[in-house]
Design an enzyme around this catalytic site. Structure first.
Site, PDB file in Angstrom:
ATOM      1  N   LYS A  52       5.472   5.096   1.610  1.00 19.01           N
ATOM      2  CA  LYS A  52       5.676   6.093   2.676  1.00 19.01           C
ATOM      3  C   LYS A  52       6.963   6.891   2.419  1.00 19.01           C
ATOM      4  O   LYS A  52       6.987   8.114   2.541  1.00 19.01           O
ATOM      5  CB  LYS A  52       5.742   5.390   4.043  1.00 19.01           C
ATOM      6  CG  LYS A  52       4.387   4.847   4.497  1.00 19.01           C
ATOM      7  CD  LYS A  52       4.509   3.915   5.692  1.00 19.01           C
ATOM      8  CE  LYS A  52       3.164   3.259   5.975  1.00 19.01           C
ATOM      9  NZ  LYS A  52       3.217   2.223   7.027  1.00 19.01           N
ATOM     10  N   GLN A  96       7.334  -1.215  10.575  1.00 24.34           N
ATOM     11  CA  GLN A  96       6.248  -1.772   9.763  1.00 24.34           C
ATOM     12  C   GLN A  96       5.813  -3.130  10.328  1.00 24.34           C
ATOM     13  O   GLN A  96       6.640  -4.004  10.588  1.00 24.34           O
ATOM     14  CB  GLN A  96       6.714  -1.928   8.304  1.00 24.34           C
ATOM     15  CG  GLN A  96       5.636  -2.368   7.344  1.00 24.34           C
ATOM     16  CD  GLN A  96       4.519  -1.341   7.171  1.00 24.34           C
ATOM     17  OE1 GLN A  96       4.761  -0.136   7.108  1.00 24.34           O
ATOM     18  NE2 GLN A  96       3.272  -1.807   7.095  1.00 24.34           N
ATOM     19  N   ASP A 119       3.087   6.696  14.168  1.00 23.82           N
ATOM     20  CA  ASP A 119       2.003   5.765  13.817  1.00 23.82           C
ATOM     21  C   ASP A 119       0.899   5.819  14.874  1.00 23.82           C
ATOM     22  O   ASP A 119      -0.201   5.324  14.649  1.00 23.82           O
ATOM     23  CB  ASP A 119       2.544   4.327  13.746  1.00 23.82           C
ATOM     24  CG  ASP A 119       2.704   3.835  12.313  1.00 23.82           C
ATOM     25  OD1 ASP A 119       2.060   4.415  11.411  1.00 23.82           O
ATOM     26  OD2 ASP A 119       3.466   2.880  12.097  1.00 23.82           O
TER      27      ASP A 119
END
Ligand code: NAP
Length: 292
Positions: A52, A96, A119
């Site tokens: 990412k 994460q 997200d």
């Protein structure tokens, strides 16, 4: 059978994102900025976060990574999230997953400012998605929609069977495929580990979206000839054949399912690469204040 090529499509979309990021920079004097928080040393998480960050640099975004040892307390982590929420230079924040057992992922997810939740996991964004309001669509489902769009696949009227009902993939995917939109307008069946006659259900599908987490779970005898097959699974196994020391497998038995399908995503090289594109698009939208 046609391959839904995540490498080709993601590179193409990233060129467009890079152009838009350059435009944003020239207009505002700043780059879209994504912050990631990584806790612990899980091999998969390390790889995903590194990818990412690398992709942010590639398209001209700023990226920052905050790493914590797995002993970090929930309170410390929540403090960091609040600090980043308040930082005007940050457009997107991702934490994460998975987190260590002593940290409640729901608390952390809900602590993220929905305006920076690129997200798309915050209940406000998920709720807005249910109501078809502007929101950040969770990155993996968003990437799948972009992939279907890239191949001009009209899903109207199709029967879509989603296997797996997680909050980050299966459940939002089922909502998106049922929406009055294209991709969408499907009749959706959402299946999970308690589904009876799973094989019979999957055999009805014009489009199968597999998000289970079990290597080669969807076998050829479960697939109707001509079905579209989207494989979300990323199953890592150690391997002596690769430089990295591991090999990735999807949830679909690609070798035997591919010849029966009309379109299929490979693993690697499919949905995973599109997920990053979904994340980048959400971050750019946040920087431009397109959603909120
Ligand atoms: P998850 O939270 O573990 O959920 C798995 C789902 O599969 C659950 O709903 C579970 O049912 C269902 N399931 C498990 N065994 C089953 C069975 N025998 N029959 C039917 N359903 C079954 O997984 P996730 O986070 O959605 O991830 C799924 C996979 O996608 C993993 O391999 C993950 O690594 C991968 N993934 C990839 C990306 C990407 O970018 N490509 C992004 C996210 C995840 P229950 O709810 O009944 O337990």
């Amino acid at each position: 059978m046609q391959l839904l090529d995540g490498k080709y499509v993601s590179e193409k979309v990233k060129v467009q994102i890079a152009e838009e990021a350059a435009q944003f920079l020239s207009e505002t004097g700043r780059k879209p900025h994504l912050v990631a928080i990584l806790v612990g040393n899980d091999g998969g998480s390390e790889t995903y976060v590194a990818s990412k960050m690398k992709n942010c640099e590639k398209v001209g975004f700023k990226s920052s990574l905050y790493r914590y040892d797995s002993t970090v307390t929930e309170a410390e982590l929540l403090d960091k999230v609040r600090e980043i929420n308040a930082d005007d230079d940050v457009d997107g924040l991702i934490v994460q997953l998975p987190l260590p057992k002593h940290i409640d992922p729901e608390k952390v997810t809900e602590a993220i400012d929905p305006k920076k939740d690129v997200d798309g996991f915050h209940p406000i964004n998920l709720g807005r998605m249910m109501r078809n309001l502007p929101c950040y669509i969770p990155a993996t489902p968003y990437g799948i929609l972009l992939m279907l769009q890239a191949y001009d696949i009209d899903t109207t009227g199709m029967h879509c069977v989603v296997v797996g009902r997680s909050n980050i993939v299966g459940s939002p995917m089922s909502v998106l495929m049922a929406r009055n939109a294209n991709p969408g307008n499907c009749t959706v069946t959402l299946t999970h580990s308690k589904t009876k006659d799973l094989k019979e259900q999957v055999l009805q599908a014009d489009i199968i979206i597999a998000a289970i987490g079990k290597k080669n779970f969807i076998t050829a005898d479960m697939v109707k000839p001509g079905a579209i097959v989207i494989d979300v699974g990323i199953n890592r196994e150690t391997s002596t054949e690769t430089k990295s020391g591991y090999k990735l497998y999807g949830d679909v038995d690609f070798e035997n399912v591919a010849p029966k399908s009309s379109y299929i995503t490979p693993v690697p090289g499919g949905v995973g690469l599109m997920t990053i594109v979904g994340l980048l698009k959400n971050t750019l939208a946040s920087a431009r204040k397109e959603i909120y």
